[in-house]
Design an enzyme around this catalytic site. Structure first.
Site, PDB file in Angstrom:
ATOM      1  N   LYS A   1       0.855  -1.187   0.000  1.00 57.40           N
ATOM      2  CA  LYS A   1       0.000   0.000   0.000  1.00 57.40           C
ATOM      3  C   LYS A   1       0.893   1.240   0.000  1.00 57.40           C
ATOM      4  CE  LYS A   1      -3.901   1.857   2.738  1.00 57.40           C
ATOM      5  NZ  LYS A   1      -4.755   1.599   3.902  1.00 57.40           N
TER       6      LYS A   1
ATOM      7  N   SER B   1      -9.632   1.504   3.009  1.00 59.58           N
ATOM      8  CA  SER B   1      -8.798   2.276   2.118  1.00 59.58           C
ATOM      9  C   SER B   1      -7.764   1.457   1.345  1.00 59.58           C
ATOM     10  CB  SER B   1      -8.082   3.361   2.920  1.00 59.58           C
ATOM     11  OG  SER B   1      -7.268   2.778   3.917  1.00 59.58           O
TER      12      SER B   1
ATOM     13  N   SER C   1      -9.638  -1.016   7.170  1.00 58.08           N
ATOM     14  CA  SER C   1      -9.108  -0.862   5.806  1.00 58.08           C
ATOM     15  C   SER C   1      -8.361  -2.050   5.232  1.00 58.08           C
ATOM     16  CB  SER C   1      -8.205   0.360   5.736  1.00 58.08           C
ATOM     17  OG  SER C   1      -9.004   1.499   5.654  1.00 58.08           O
TER      18      SER C   1
HETATM   19  N1  GLN Z   1     -13.288   3.458   6.692  1.00 57.84           N
HETATM   20  C1  GLN Z   1     -12.531   3.870   7.827  1.00 57.84           C
HETATM   21  C2  GLN Z   1     -12.200   5.343   7.727  1.00 57.84           C
HETATM   22  O1  GLN Z   1     -12.559   5.923   6.767  1.00 57.84           O
HETATM   23  C3  GLN Z   1     -11.308   3.030   7.980  1.00 57.84           C
HETATM   24  C4  GLN Z   1     -10.083   3.572   7.366  1.00 57.84           C
HETATM   25  C5  GLN Z   1      -8.859   2.753   7.673  1.00 57.84           C
HETATM   26  O2  GLN Z   1      -8.926   1.715   8.307  1.00 57.84           O
HETATM   27  N2  GLN Z   1      -7.720   3.277   7.262  1.00 57.84           N
HETATM   28  O3  GLN Z   1     -11.597   5.902   8.582  1.00 57.84           O
END
Ligand code: GLN
Length: 484
Positions: free
Chosen positions: A78, A153, A177
């Protein structure tokens, strides 16, 4: 023979039996990238030395050197995991040309093991989001249907692994994410116990929640990659002092007597019927093979999303203060004074969602509101953590859906981000509590999109989670990925 279709574990064996070379595996991955990347947009950067990296490993293997089982296997990261000399953007205009001068702890681990780093994967900007639509580099598509999101994400990770553009990947999970994109794309995603994988070199979103975790095609690969990256690191003050077993070689296939908790709060009306049915079917399969199923209640679940968004935004507002046009990345071309330079740099360098969260976090930390929001959120976090710990005196694992729905259409939630926030209620509790959680594919919707089941366990119970997931995968035969 399409090498890109094989798992990391299979390829590792083939390499050692000299049935293929790492160069051949990498060529197969590169062909696949050529063929499909314009549909998925999973990568932000593709490394230009993939074949050279592979050749080095092949030479060592031919010379009879003992290498790590993942040596020669193509893995992508990532784009918030620092890679020395390779652009690391966090999918933001702010860091679009940033080249880290050092490697993250996990990057060093991969390099030392002889893993082939194929490139850097797309994500929501600064890991804020659930759809990989907020990237400065354009959205990523779901490998099952390009009109649907891959989740986020770490959407680039799940899309790349499932579409055959990498064999394995590392993502990051702050509130879901790793798990949610794995669920949306039919991959396996593990969010490890907080503190078991070093965050050194992971560009911070919310430091008390962020964890790096593997997204792979099956449980065995997930276990192998987790084994490589876990461990104590003195460069991360929150890194746990512990010895870890070799998770990849200890997988067993047995749930007899396993006490599985099924919390009613995760099976309400918010969950799509098809998702609910698939997860319940999976639980019934465990029961058939001797697991002991218990109905439980985790009443603080309803506060988790609110607490998560206050805490993660508060930490983000502080972590992202460093992007000021002086020390890192982008600086606005035009400005009149120092404060004007800060303002213009941050207005133009960050996307809408990131600015929104910085404002939310700054507000929550204002002295006048601190007790009302931040302190309350911290209290809820403690209550959630205690509730889980209490629950694990009666259950070994807890099973829930990973997400209330399957993948949604791109731009569906464009004008309603709070709806997207509330949908995180299945994944954020484990993040707040710091406990490990894994998402495993457990079926398809009528639209042909994958469904994910989440298995949570007590702190440092990764071995049990991986074995439970492995047992399910073996009993159910795993998902047969039909990729675009
Ligand atoms: N969907 C969650 C957010 O928008 C999780 C994001 C993540 O785990 N980086 O914060």
């Amino acid at each position: 023979m399409s090498l890109y279709k094989k798992s990391g574990a299979e390829l590792s064996k083939m390499l050692r039996r000299k049935e293929c070379s790492s160069v051949e595996i990498c060529k197969s991955i590169l062909q696949r990238i050529d063929f499909i990347e314009n549909k998925t947009n999973a990568y932000i950067t593709i490394c230009n030395d993939i074949l050279q990296q592979a050749e080095k490993v092949d030479n060592k293997l031919s010379a009879g050197e003992e290498l790590h089982p993942l040596a020669g296997i193509p893995i992508a990261l990532k784009d918030n995991i620092s890679t020395k000399g390779i652009r690391t953007t966090c999918a933001s205009k702010m860091l679009k040309d940033y080249i880290p001068p050092y490697d993250a702890y996990v990057t060093t681990k991969l390099k030392n093991a002889g893993v082939i780093i194929t490139g850097k994967l797309n994500m929501d900007e600064f890991a804020m989001g659930s759809s990989t639509e907020t990237s400065f580099f354009g959205k990523t598509s779901n490998p099952y249907n390009k009109d649907f999101v891959p989740g986020g994400s770490s959407g680039g990770c799940a899309a790349a692994v499932v579409s055959g553009e990498a064999i394995m990947s590392l993502g990051s999970d702050t509130g879901g994410s790793v798990r949610q994109p794995a669920a949306f794309c039919g991959a396996v995603g593990l969010k490890p116990t907080y503190g078991s994988v070093s965050r050194y070199g992971l560009i911070a979103f919310a430091s008390s929640l962020d964890q790096i975790g593997p997204i792979c095609r099956d449980v065995k690969d997930t276990a192998m990659l987790y084994s490589l990256i876990c461990g104590h690191d003195k460069m991360d003050a929150t890194s746990a002092f512990r010895e870890y077993t070799d998770f990849g070689s200890h997988l067993y296939n047995n749930v007899h007597g396993l006490r599985i908790g099924v919390p009613c709060e995760y099976f309400g009306n918010e969950i799509d019927d098809e998702v609910k049915e698939s997860v319940i079917q999976a639980i019934n399969l465990f029961k058939k093979y001797g697991a002991d199923i218990k109905s439980i209640s985790l009443p603080n679940t309803k506060y988790a999303v609110n607490a998560y968004y206050i805490i993660s935004s508060a930490e983000a507002s502080s972590n992202l203060a460093r992007y000021d046009g002086v020390r890192f990345g982008y600086r606005s071309e035009e400005y009149e004074s120092l404060s004007d330079m800060y303002a213009k740099t941050r207005s133009k360098g960050f996307g809408r969602e990131v600015k929104y969260r910085i404002m939310l976090g700054t507000f929550a930390l204002c002295s006048g509101y601190y007790d009302e929001y931040y302190q309350k959120a911290i209290n809820i976090r403690n209550a959630i953590r205690n509730e889980f710990i209490q629950c694990f005196t009666e259950c070994d694992v807890i099973i829930t859906p990973t997400y209330p729905s399957t993948a949604f259409r791109a731009y569906k939630h464009k004008n309603n981000v709070t709806k997207l926030y509330t949908n995180d209620f299945c994944t954020v509790p484990a993040s707040l509590a710091g406990i490990p959680a894994i998402s495993v594919p457990c079926g398809y919707s009528s639209e042909g999109l994958p469904i994910g089941m989440q298995i949570m366990g007590n702190h440092f119970s990764e071995e049990l989670l991986l074995n439970t997931a492995y047992t399910y995968e073996t009993l159910s035969g795993g998902l047969k990925n039909e990729r675009i």
